[in-house]
Write a protein that holds these residues in place. Structure first.
Motif, short mmCIF file in Angstrom:
data_model
loop_
_atom_site.label_atom_id
_atom_site.label_comp_id
_atom_site.label_asym_id
_atom_site.label_seq_id
_atom_site.Cartn_x
_atom_site.Cartn_y
_atom_site.Cartn_z
N LEU A 49 0.83 -1.21 0.00
CA LEU A 49 0.00 0.00 0.00
C LEU A 49 0.86 1.26 0.00
O LEU A 49 0.56 2.23 -0.70
N LYS A 50 1.94 1.25 0.78
CA LYS A 50 2.84 2.40 0.81
C LYS A 50 3.50 2.63 -0.55
O LYS A 50 3.76 3.77 -0.94
N LYS A 81 -5.12 12.26 -7.85
CA LYS A 81 -5.50 11.52 -9.06
C LYS A 81 -6.55 10.45 -8.79
O LYS A 81 -7.08 9.84 -9.72
N GLY A 82 -6.84 10.19 -7.49
CA GLY A 82 -7.96 9.29 -7.22
C GLY A 82 -7.66 8.07 -6.38
O GLY A 82 -8.38 7.08 -6.46
N VAL A 83 -6.61 8.13 -5.54
CA VAL A 83 -6.32 7.03 -4.62
C VAL A 83 -6.60 7.52 -3.20
O VAL A 83 -6.09 8.56 -2.78
N ALA A 84 -7.42 6.78 -2.46
CA ALA A 84 -7.70 7.11 -1.06
C ALA A 84 -7.41 5.89 -0.20
O ALA A 84 -7.46 4.76 -0.68
N ILE A 85 -7.11 6.13 1.08
CA ILE A 85 -6.80 5.02 1.97
C ILE A 85 -7.53 5.16 3.30
O ILE A 85 -7.68 6.27 3.83
N VAL A 86 -8.00 4.02 3.80
CA VAL A 86 -8.45 3.90 5.18
C VAL A 86 -7.29 3.22 5.91
O VAL A 86 -7.07 2.02 5.75
N LEU A 161 -10.25 2.69 -3.54
CA LEU A 161 -10.12 2.83 -2.09
C LEU A 161 -9.21 1.72 -1.57
O LEU A 161 -9.49 0.54 -1.79
N LEU A 162 -8.13 2.11 -0.90
CA LEU A 162 -7.23 1.16 -0.25
C LEU A 162 -7.64 1.03 1.21
O LEU A 162 -7.94 2.03 1.86
N MET A 163 -7.64 -0.20 1.73
CA MET A 163 -7.99 -0.41 3.13
C MET A 163 -6.94 -1.30 3.78
O MET A 163 -6.67 -2.41 3.30
N ASP A 164 -6.35 -0.80 4.87
CA ASP A 164 -5.26 -1.50 5.54
C ASP A 164 -5.77 -2.11 6.85
O ASP A 164 -6.03 -1.40 7.81
N GLU A 165 -5.92 -3.43 6.86
CA GLU A 165 -6.34 -4.19 8.05
C GLU A 165 -7.61 -3.63 8.69
O GLU A 165 -7.61 -3.23 9.86
N PRO A 166 -8.73 -3.60 7.96
CA PRO A 166 -9.95 -3.00 8.53
C PRO A 166 -10.52 -3.73 9.73
O PRO A 166 -11.29 -3.14 10.50
N SER A 167 -10.16 -5.00 9.93
CA SER A 167 -10.71 -5.74 11.07
C SER A 167 -9.90 -5.54 12.35
O SER A 167 -10.34 -5.95 13.43
N VAL A 195 -6.27 -4.92 2.28
CA VAL A 195 -5.19 -5.71 2.87
C VAL A 195 -5.70 -6.25 4.20
O VAL A 195 -6.21 -5.49 5.03
N GLU A 196 -5.60 -7.56 4.39
CA GLU A 196 -6.25 -8.14 5.56
C GLU A 196 -5.60 -9.47 5.94
O GLU A 196 -5.21 -10.24 5.07
N GLN A 197 -5.48 -9.72 7.25
CA GLN A 197 -5.01 -11.02 7.73
C GLN A 197 -6.15 -12.00 7.93
O GLN A 197 -5.93 -13.21 7.90
#
Length: 246
Positions: A49-50, A81-86, A161-167, A195-197
């Protein structure tokens, strides 16, 4: 005729200084897809993601967004340009109100009337936030903070939309609700790369998945095929999420 991916990583090598952490990464995400990236601790998930966001620079390969090269560009340019991250652990602004946090997501936009309309749409999607609209973010529960982080990211009107370990850090009942919301956002048309375990949960809502191991993609397939894959069952599908320290 096949369209170009919304997001593509092609033959990407990423280094931290002299240490290589990603090896020949190839990922394609198409408009409207929900794709998951799975792997254990220190597998390279967060680094991926980085790399997309330009925080980590690549030494080989390319990253493209809707056909445009974005590798080597500043993070602000990539976001515009259109990339967002949680981000992992949500990282809301604790002293700002819920409304102010949401407005921060739209700080690059100039269509103020549409922003107001989009805020109303977010409050329909996350009704608990409407009840706390003028409360500081610090008083929200973990689940509510995750909703706020999603709303803030979506208000940038992203292509993906990028999501880093939402749980991470959520009680099991809240994890179920969180993934329902991710699926709902995707159904409304936003491409999502999560991205999720918690492989079982991620694959239950995804179209396709990639499995990352010590910086290399070792498996990619449809979500259903990955759920049925013997290697996946043995290595990743036996339990839930664990804290990540990437």
């Amino acid at each position: 005729m096949k369209t170009d991916p919304i997001l593509q990583l092609k033959n990407v090598d990423t280094f931290y200084g002299a240490i290589q952490v990603l090896y020949d990464i190839n990922v394609e995400i198409y408009d409207g897809e929900l794709i998951c990236l799975l792997g254990g601790n220190a597998s390279g998930k967060s680094t991926t993601l980085k790399t997309i966001l330009g925080v980590c620079r690549i030494k080989r390969g390319s990253v493209t967004l809707a056909g445009e090269r974005i590798d080597g560009k500043p993070t602000k340019h990539i976001v515009s340009k259109g990339v967002a991250i949680v981000p992992e652990n949500r990282r809301i602004f604790p002293r700002l109100t819920v409304l102010e946090n949401m407005e921060m997501g739209a700080y690059l936009r100039t269509d103020s009337d549409q922003v107001r309309s989009d805020i109303e749409k977010m409050l329909e999607l996350f009704p608990q936030l409407k009840e706390r609209l003028h409360k500081p973010g610090v008083v929200l529960s973990g689940g509510e903070q995750q909703m706020l982080a999603m709303a803030r990211a979506l208000l940038s009107n992203p292509k993906i939309l990028l999501m880093d370990e939402p749980s991470m850090g959520l009680a099991p009942v809240l994890v179920d609700r969180q993934f329902d919301l991710i699926q709902e956002v995707n159904k409304r048309g936003t491409a999502i790369f999560v991205v999720e375990q918690n492989a079982n949960m991620a694959l239950s809502i995804a179209n396709r998945g990639y499995v990352l191991q010590t910086g290399s993609i070792v498996l990619t397939d449809t979500a259903q095929n990955l759920l049925n894959n013997p290697m996946m069952k043995k290595a990743y599908l036996g339990g839930g999420a664990h804290p990540s320290h990437e």
